[in-house]
Design an enzyme around this catalytic site. Sequence first.
Site, PDB file in Angstrom:
ATOM      1  N   GLU A 154       0.821  -1.220   0.000  1.00  0.00           N
ATOM      2  CA  GLU A 154       0.000   0.000   0.000  1.00  0.00           C
ATOM      3  C   GLU A 154       0.856   1.271   0.000  1.00  0.00           C
ATOM      4  OE1 GLU A 154      -2.980  -0.315  -0.617  1.00  0.00           O
ATOM      5  OE2 GLU A 154      -3.862  -2.054   0.375  1.00  0.00           O
ATOM      6  N   GLU A 206     -17.814  12.441  22.125  1.00  0.00           N
ATOM      7  CA  GLU A 206     -16.498  13.017  21.824  1.00  0.00           C
ATOM      8  C   GLU A 206     -16.080  12.909  20.356  1.00  0.00           C
ATOM      9  OE1 GLU A 206     -13.614  12.879  24.832  1.00  0.00           O
ATOM     10  OE2 GLU A 206     -15.184  13.882  25.971  1.00  0.00           O
TER      11      GLU A 206
HETATM   12  P1  13P Z   1       0.676  -5.475   3.084  1.00  0.00           P
HETATM   13  O1  13P Z   1       1.005  -6.764   3.802  1.00  0.00           O
HETATM   14  O2  13P Z   1       1.323  -5.433   1.709  1.00  0.00           O
HETATM   15  O3  13P Z   1       1.026  -4.274   3.913  1.00  0.00           O
HETATM   16  O4  13P Z   1      -0.885  -5.447   2.810  1.00  0.00           O
HETATM   17  C1  13P Z   1      -1.783  -5.567   3.874  1.00  0.00           C
HETATM   18  C2  13P Z   1      -3.073  -4.850   3.630  1.00  0.00           C
HETATM   19  O5  13P Z   1      -3.790  -4.578   4.569  1.00  0.00           O
HETATM   20  C3  13P Z   1      -3.442  -4.479   2.253  1.00  0.00           C
HETATM   21  O6  13P Z   1      -4.495  -3.555   2.245  1.00  0.00           O
HETATM   22 ZN    ZN Z   2      -5.755  -3.701   4.089  1.00  0.00          ZN
END
Ligand code: 13P
Ligand code: ZN
Length: 272
Positions: free
Chosen positions: A116, A169
């Site tokens: 990501e 909150e």
């Molecule tokens: P990664 O293991 O590549 O960080 O991906 C995990 C994830 O949550 C993808 O949206």
């Molecule tokens: Zn994810």
Amino acid sequence: MKNILQYKPVQEMIEVTSNLYRLGWDERNGGNITYLLEEKDVQEVIDTKKIICNIPMSFDGQALAGKYFLVTGSGKYFKNVKSDPENNLGILRVAEDAHSVDLLWGYSDGGVPTSELPAHFMSHIARLEVDPENKVVMHCHATHLLAMTFTHELTSKAFSRTLWEMCTECLVVFPEGVSVLPWLIPGSNEIGEATADAMKNFRLVLWSFHGVYGAGRSIDETFGLIETAEKAAEVYTYVKAQGGVKQKISDENFKELAKQFGVTPNKDFFKI
Ligand code: 13P
Ligand code: ZN
């Protein structure tokens, strides 16, 4: 050289990934975090001239060139960060070509940064433009927020109003509300661009049927932001299970709340 395991951002990353795992928001390799570091601090814990490898990126990171980040690895499990930080985390510097990163520490089994990275780096660029002190972008699969994307109207206004109404909150913690995105392909530049676009106005962005992104000036602030929205989503789940809303926080209450805490609710979602 100081011991990198005593370096505060590494310790904070260990603590927050452990908490996210404990809360059930990051099963398996779910979730990822990027933490903008100060160059002078990084130089105290690693030799920044020693590049382990160069990793290409599929987007333009010009605005971040030369900046250092602590980043969770792709496919790594948050539950394992504490026992082996050097394998599950990495320190990267965005290369001068702006289309790659230099790995300076970590991913010791030959791993790579989170898939990501586009959404994270594009979000950092967007947040730094509105808040030069932004440091953290955090993604997790917060259970109740994720569940709500299957049952609640998927507009930013309706979603924000509901979350605000579930816990007094919330309006104080995220007066701008949350931005809701439709389902998009994870890891793609498209979801990165949509997230970053939302991050110009919001610090919380929901990915429908997937999870949530948060941004903030510290690990604590960012975690707290996600935690507050997730708590509201949990309350919503209970309220629904208990038969639905019978009474609620009134608009007048919200006005008094905003005045008391000096916050301005998103004017597109709530008129003061
Ligand atoms: P990664 O293991 O590549 O960080 O991906 C995990 C994830 O949550 C993808 O949206
Ligand atoms: Zn994810």
